[in-house]
Enzyme design. Structure first.
Site, PDB file in Angstrom:
ATOM      1  N   SER A 124      44.658  40.509  28.790  1.00 54.62           N
ATOM      2  CA  SER A 124      43.656  39.469  28.784  1.00 54.62           C
ATOM      3  C   SER A 124      43.668  38.522  29.833  1.00 54.62           C
ATOM      4  O   SER A 124      42.433  37.506  29.976  1.00 54.62           O
ATOM      5  CB  SER A 124      44.169  38.577  27.301  1.00 54.62           C
ATOM      6  N   CYS A 125      44.431  38.608  30.933  1.00 55.68           N
ATOM      7  CA  CYS A 125      44.362  37.664  32.125  1.00 55.68           C
ATOM      8  C   CYS A 125      43.101  37.985  32.912  1.00 55.68           C
ATOM      9  O   CYS A 125      42.901  37.540  33.773  1.00 55.68           O
ATOM     10  CB  CYS A 125      45.486  37.847  32.711  1.00 55.68           C
TER      11      CYS A 125
END
Length: 328
Positions: free
Chosen positions: A124-125
């Site tokens: 998700s980064c």
């Protein structure tokens, strides 16, 4: 700016062949080992993995030789160099270079040997630091990344584009899945290389063991984090392989989040810690919130099943059973 979200791949998802060779790259890690457990439980009879000592995924010739010999039908690319805020911020070249090498080598070899179905696992980064919450897949490349892990994020974004490019140029139904923050068995619990949750588990366990009356955590405790048990991720990956196809990455998470302070309080409860908790606000918080919009995943018919409290309790039990040989 965004990555391509349409293509002409003609593929209808369905049950995978349980007797075909399924290679899990990174099978000994937290994600890879969970995938192996899930595949075995689902009846796959030829699940293949290699440790880093057996196969260096940054060695292009070795990776191609492995694929030529093994000829997998399916591949889950879960191998990666990973770490927490400190590790990412201190060694950005390592996180960029190693992950790019792994991804390019595995996907090029998979393409050369005709792998039918591949799932690339990211993080998700990849999304902007200040993306609107919850974060939809369309938020990719719409803003600046979190600077403490931007090198790792860029490598993962490159992996998504690699998958999309294979679809566009070669018509293969490869897909990408972007998990939220993960935890569970085989996590990295080292003091300097771990993510926030395993770091908290170790910190509170040691405080309880040593009779400490105070634990100090990094930051303010106010950032919000979504946490997904790794066994739920493994279940979602197999589900996507059998029920989804498309070029756009799919968010994999729970759709809910809590503050780091709330996570710390739950870890304290699970580990039996009864002292006080303080926060070192001179240390970085990281991204203020990373809550994934999981609408696309839900439309495929999948939702997470493990509650945070139950998942943390199970992870702590695993930690206690394996403490003697965890990474220091």
């Amino acid at each position: 700016m965004s990555l391509r979200t349409s293509d002409d791949v003609d593929y209808t998802p369905g049950p995978l062949d349980r007797d075909a060779t399924f290679y899990v790259a990174g099978h000994a890690g937290m994600v890879g080992s969970a995938l192996v457990r899930r595949l075995h439980a689902a009846g796959f009879t030829d699940v293949v993995g290699r440790t880093s000592a057996e196969l260096d995924l940054t060695d292009r010739d070795a990776v191609h030789a492995f694929f030529e010999t093994t000829r997998p039908t399916y591949v889950a690319l879960a191998a990666a160099k990973v770490g927490g805020i400190l590790a990412n911020d201190t060694y950005p070249v390592d996180f960029l270079s190693v992950n790019l090498q792994i991804q390019v080598n595995v996907m090029d070899a998979a393409l050369a040997t005709g792998v039918q179905r591949l799932v690339f696992l990211g993080s998700s980064c990849i999304y902007p630091k200040h993306a609107p919450q919850p974060i939809t897949e369309d938020a990719l490349l719409t803003g600046h990344l979190e600077p403490t892990n931007d090198a790792y994020a860029i490598a993962k974004i490159a992996g998504i584009l690699h998958v999309q490019s294979v679809r566009r140029q070669h018509g293969l139904p490869w897909i990408s899945a972007m998990p939220t923050n993960l935890y569970g068995p085989n996590d990295n619990f080292s003091p300097t290389g771990s993510h926030v949750l395993p770091a908290l588990i170790r910190r509170y366990h040691e405080a309880t063991r040593d009779g400490a009356t105070e634990v100090t955590n990094w930051g303010t405790g106010t950032p919000r984090r979504e946490l997904l048990h790794v066994d739920d991720l493994a279940d979602a990956v197999l589900h996507l392989l059998e029920h989804h196809d498309g070029p756009q990455q799919v968010n994999v998470g729970t759709g809910t989040d809590v503050t780091i302070a709330e996570i710390a309080a739950t870890v304290a409860e699970v580990t039996g810690y009864t002292g006080t908790t303080t926060w070192d606000t001179t240390k970085p918080d990281g991204t203020p919130q990373k809550l994934l919009d999981v609408t696309q995943l839900a439309h495929t018919g999948w939702t997470a099943r493990t509650s945070l409290r139950d998942g943390l309790a199970a992870t702590y039990t695993w930690y206690l059973q394996n403490a003697d040989h965890l990474r220091s």
